[in-house]
Design a protein around this motif. Structure first.
Motif, PDB file in Angstrom:
ATOM      1  N   TYR A 287       0.833  -1.278  -0.025  1.00  0.00           N
ATOM      2  CA  TYR A 287      -0.124   0.159  -0.054  1.00  0.00           C
ATOM      3  C   TYR A 287       0.711   1.164  -0.107  1.00  0.00           C
ATOM      4  O   TYR A 287       0.228   2.488  -0.048  1.00  0.00           O
ATOM      5  CB  TYR A 287      -0.806   0.069   1.155  1.00  0.00           C
ATOM      6  CG  TYR A 287      -1.746  -1.375   1.526  1.00  0.00           C
ATOM      7  CD1 TYR A 287      -2.731  -1.302   0.199  1.00  0.00           C
ATOM      8  CD2 TYR A 287      -1.586  -2.025   2.670  1.00  0.00           C
ATOM      9  CE1 TYR A 287      -3.547  -2.910   0.562  1.00  0.00           C
ATOM     10  CE2 TYR A 287      -2.286  -3.169   2.614  1.00  0.00           C
ATOM     11  CZ  TYR A 287      -3.430  -3.551   1.805  1.00  0.00           C
ATOM     12  OH  TYR A 287      -4.125  -4.522   1.888  1.00  0.00           O
ATOM     13  N   HIS A 288       1.913   1.008   0.233  1.00  0.00           N
ATOM     14  CA  HIS A 288       2.760   2.324   0.653  1.00  0.00           C
ATOM     15  C   HIS A 288       3.709   2.769  -0.950  1.00  0.00           C
ATOM     16  O   HIS A 288       4.565   2.916  -0.828  1.00  0.00           O
ATOM     17  CB  HIS A 288       3.745   2.090   1.780  1.00  0.00           C
ATOM     18  CG  HIS A 288       3.078   2.137   3.172  1.00  0.00           C
ATOM     19  ND1 HIS A 288       3.904   1.656   4.102  1.00  0.00           N
ATOM     20  CD2 HIS A 288       1.965   2.341   3.291  1.00  0.00           C
ATOM     21  CE1 HIS A 288       3.188   1.972   5.275  1.00  0.00           C
ATOM     22  NE2 HIS A 288       1.697   2.330   4.737  1.00  0.00           N
ATOM     23  N   THR A 289       2.661   3.110  -1.656  1.00  0.00           N
ATOM     24  CA  THR A 289       3.171   3.964  -3.074  1.00  0.00           C
ATOM     25  C   THR A 289       3.797   5.357  -2.475  1.00  0.00           C
ATOM     26  O   THR A 289       3.644   5.675  -1.300  1.00  0.00           O
ATOM     27  CB  THR A 289       2.211   3.873  -3.966  1.00  0.00           C
ATOM     28  OG1 THR A 289       1.267   4.944  -3.397  1.00  0.00           O
ATOM     29  CG2 THR A 289       1.506   2.745  -4.309  1.00  0.00           C
ATOM     30  N   PRO A 290       4.695   5.777  -3.168  1.00  0.00           N
ATOM     31  CA  PRO A 290       5.229   7.112  -3.147  1.00  0.00           C
ATOM     32  C   PRO A 290       3.984   8.042  -2.780  1.00  0.00           C
ATOM     33  O   PRO A 290       4.158   8.873  -1.961  1.00  0.00           O
ATOM     34  CB  PRO A 290       5.933   7.506  -4.252  1.00  0.00           C
ATOM     35  CG  PRO A 290       6.518   6.259  -4.583  1.00  0.00           C
ATOM     36  CD  PRO A 290       5.577   5.145  -4.523  1.00  0.00           C
ATOM     37  N   LYS A 291       3.272   8.103  -3.682  1.00  0.00           N
ATOM     38  CA  LYS A 291       1.786   8.927  -3.294  1.00  0.00           C
ATOM     39  C   LYS A 291       1.217   8.578  -2.166  1.00  0.00           C
ATOM     40  O   LYS A 291       0.902   9.740  -1.608  1.00  0.00           O
ATOM     41  CB  LYS A 291       1.173   8.687  -4.845  1.00  0.00           C
ATOM     42  CG  LYS A 291       0.011   9.698  -4.567  1.00  0.00           C
ATOM     43  CD  LYS A 291      -1.230   9.346  -5.551  1.00  0.00           C
ATOM     44  CE  LYS A 291      -1.059   9.516  -7.173  1.00  0.00           C
ATOM     45  NZ  LYS A 291      -1.927   9.155  -7.986  1.00  0.00           N
ATOM     46  N   GLU A 292       0.942   7.650  -1.927  1.00  0.00           N
ATOM     47  CA  GLU A 292       0.249   7.235  -0.572  1.00  0.00           C
ATOM     48  C   GLU A 292       1.042   7.547   0.700  1.00  0.00           C
ATOM     49  O   GLU A 292       0.457   8.401   1.746  1.00  0.00           O
ATOM     50  CB  GLU A 292      -0.259   5.906  -0.425  1.00  0.00           C
ATOM     51  CG  GLU A 292      -1.183   5.377  -1.339  1.00  0.00           C
ATOM     52  CD  GLU A 292      -2.765   5.926  -0.970  1.00  0.00           C
ATOM     53  OE1 GLU A 292      -2.944   6.709   0.139  1.00  0.00           O
ATOM     54  OE2 GLU A 292      -3.525   5.739  -1.934  1.00  0.00           O
TER      55      GLU A 292
ATOM     56  N   ALA B 290       3.205  10.333   0.666  1.00  0.00           N
ATOM     57  CA  ALA B 290       2.982  11.698   0.789  1.00  0.00           C
ATOM     58  C   ALA B 290       1.710  12.122   1.087  1.00  0.00           C
ATOM     59  O   ALA B 290       1.713  12.997   1.811  1.00  0.00           O
ATOM     60  CB  ALA B 290       3.436  12.167  -0.851  1.00  0.00           C
ATOM     61  N   ILE B 291       0.501  11.338   0.828  1.00  0.00           N
ATOM     62  CA  ILE B 291      -0.636  11.614   1.229  1.00  0.00           C
ATOM     63  C   ILE B 291      -0.459  11.580   2.897  1.00  0.00           C
ATOM     64  O   ILE B 291      -0.982  12.630   3.493  1.00  0.00           O
ATOM     65  CB  ILE B 291      -1.729  10.918   0.700  1.00  0.00           C
ATOM     66  CG1 ILE B 291      -1.877  11.042  -0.844  1.00  0.00           C
ATOM     67  CG2 ILE B 291      -3.140  11.023   1.372  1.00  0.00           C
ATOM     68  CD1 ILE B 291      -2.912  10.311  -1.440  1.00  0.00           C
ATOM     69  N   GLY B 292      -0.309  10.546   3.290  1.00  0.00           N
ATOM     70  CA  GLY B 292       0.212  10.394   4.839  1.00  0.00           C
ATOM     71  C   GLY B 292       0.658  11.701   5.437  1.00  0.00           C
ATOM     72  O   GLY B 292       0.449  12.194   6.418  1.00  0.00           O
ATOM     73  N   MET B 293       1.821  12.062   4.943  1.00  0.00           N
ATOM     74  CA  MET B 293       2.445  13.150   5.454  1.00  0.00           C
ATOM     75  C   MET B 293       1.824  14.202   5.460  1.00  0.00           C
ATOM     76  O   MET B 293       1.849  15.175   6.236  1.00  0.00           O
ATOM     77  CB  MET B 293       3.768  13.511   4.395  1.00  0.00           C
ATOM     78  CG  MET B 293       5.112  12.836   5.095  1.00  0.00           C
ATOM     79  SD  MET B 293       6.496  13.262   3.580  1.00  0.00           S
ATOM     80  CE  MET B 293       6.659  11.619   3.177  1.00  0.00           C
ATOM     81  N   THR B 294       1.036  14.515   4.259  1.00  0.00           N
ATOM     82  CA  THR B 294       0.385  15.688   4.294  1.00  0.00           C
ATOM     83  C   THR B 294      -0.824  15.583   5.345  1.00  0.00           C
ATOM     84  O   THR B 294      -1.284  16.473   5.897  1.00  0.00           O
ATOM     85  CB  THR B 294      -0.225  15.795   2.650  1.00  0.00           C
ATOM     86  OG1 THR B 294       0.578  15.735   1.721  1.00  0.00           O
ATOM     87  CG2 THR B 294      -1.226  17.028   2.400  1.00  0.00           C
TER      88      THR B 294
ATOM     89  N   PHE C 180       6.242   8.779   8.457  1.00  0.00           N
ATOM     90  CA  PHE C 180       5.957   8.600   7.019  1.00  0.00           C
ATOM     91  C   PHE C 180       7.161   9.177   6.062  1.00  0.00           C
ATOM     92  O   PHE C 180       7.536   8.724   5.025  1.00  0.00           O
ATOM     93  CB  PHE C 180       4.585   9.529   6.521  1.00  0.00           C
ATOM     94  CG  PHE C 180       3.457   8.702   6.824  1.00  0.00           C
ATOM     95  CD1 PHE C 180       3.007   7.823   6.009  1.00  0.00           C
ATOM     96  CD2 PHE C 180       2.485   9.455   7.732  1.00  0.00           C
ATOM     97  CE1 PHE C 180       1.876   6.959   6.233  1.00  0.00           C
ATOM     98  CE2 PHE C 180       1.417   8.817   7.950  1.00  0.00           C
ATOM     99  CZ  PHE C 180       0.982   7.638   7.030  1.00  0.00           C
TER     100      PHE C 180
ATOM    101  N   PHE D 187       9.121   6.820   3.683  1.00  0.00           N
ATOM    102  CA  PHE D 187       9.406   6.714   2.178  1.00  0.00           C
ATOM    103  C   PHE D 187      10.826   6.751   1.992  1.00  0.00           C
ATOM    104  O   PHE D 187      11.078   6.043   0.818  1.00  0.00           O
ATOM    105  CB  PHE D 187       8.990   8.276   2.217  1.00  0.00           C
ATOM    106  CG  PHE D 187       8.991   8.949   0.665  1.00  0.00           C
ATOM    107  CD1 PHE D 187       9.994   8.891  -0.104  1.00  0.00           C
ATOM    108  CD2 PHE D 187       7.634   8.995  -0.045  1.00  0.00           C
ATOM    109  CE1 PHE D 187      10.154   9.555  -1.624  1.00  0.00           C
ATOM    110  CE2 PHE D 187       7.756   9.328  -1.195  1.00  0.00           C
ATOM    111  CZ  PHE D 187       8.967   9.763  -2.055  1.00  0.00           C
TER     112      PHE D 187
END
Lengths: 115, 115, 115, 115
Positions: free
Chosen positions: B22-27, B29-33, B74, B78
């Protein structure tokens, strides 16, 4: 660099510029939010493969690593100015997460996979 | 914990739950946001004094430290999954910032103070 | 323009570019987050007076209005693609907020003022 | 409701609670960022199908519509307090976007589709 050396590097950078006065908790949280959002923006409209292609491109990777470093910079700065021991805070949060997400409950926190 | 130990703690936590998929770069980055935004939310409508009062309150401080730890979690995740050396990325970004914000230019990046 | 005309203008712009396929709910929420963060970035390190000075500067105001319009664009697009009646959603949320924040409870949701 | 009626409903809600003093441009931008991030959080780890399933679930849809309404609420509030004509700002931004993204350039701003 160790975590202490990273803290010192960020502190030295900010103090030489007289930024302490501007680095309220709120402003540092705004900084983290802005930089995380910029990192996220790199991956907009990309599927998993497109995201990995970006990371394999030297120029795109440099931008991504710069944005990740900016998020870390604000995390380090916040911890340094407001007396948070990051390793203890992380250990404490992971302990809470262990209770919240039992090891065998693979369905949490994700219902369907990203791709 | 050293940065390596923090990386290992986060990796162990995620791998035991099968979250790699589940831990794609996008996901991430969403977590950090999301976590940065939650940290910021703690300080909404607070002036400098009100922000410091929060940090002096044990219960509020615990929430704040948890949210800061989530952002760090996160960032570490990453870096670990996508081969970023955080200390090198931070040093490289600080080097760029030194060129961007000369030491004597106290007005940058801030025009007026926060409070 | 009426809200319907705003919806139509955004729909026409996106359809002519074949963007429907990219505008998943998640990507539109990412867009809102990115644009809100950019709007917020305009006001970093500014106190109330500094924020109002920005809004009084024609060039800065144009940037601010562009970013606000970008947030609205994604809100309109989300509502249009996923069948949300914005006026009804707003009325419903205000009704919930009325119960949550009674008129006489001036202390909520703010403990101390912003500046 | 028309856009004017939506403006009036939000203004009435805030004025009755004495919130004008707290609604600086920065705080309203923080509000947009927080609410957009909460909307985004709904879709974390979901692929296109999973996102649409959420929107088809009445309870999840209500949460999503509430969060979208919260973003809109802050956009309306910002425009109302700081004299932005949303329809003009949107038309102006779309005009700039038309120059930035020519109709036939389907590759912009998306390289690969989002899943």
């Amino acid at each position: 660099m160790s975590i202490e050396e990273m803290h010192a590097a960020v502190r030295d950078f900010c103090e030489k510029r007289g930024w302490d006065q501007y680095h309220t908790p709120k402003e540092l949280a705004i900084g983290m939010t802005n930089e995380s959002s910029e990192l996220l923006q790199e991956f907009r409209f990309k599927n998993r493969e497109g995201q990995l292609e970006l990371l394999a491109d030297p120029e795109a990777r440099e931008d991504i690593e710069d944005e990740l470093a900016d998020v870390l910079l604000f995390v380090l700065r916040f911890a340094d100015m407001y007396d948070v021991e990051l390793d203890e805070a992380l250990a404490s949060k992971l302990e809470k997460n262990r209770a919240r997400y039992p090891e065998n409950d693979y369905k949490e926190p994700t219902k369907t996979e990203d791709e």
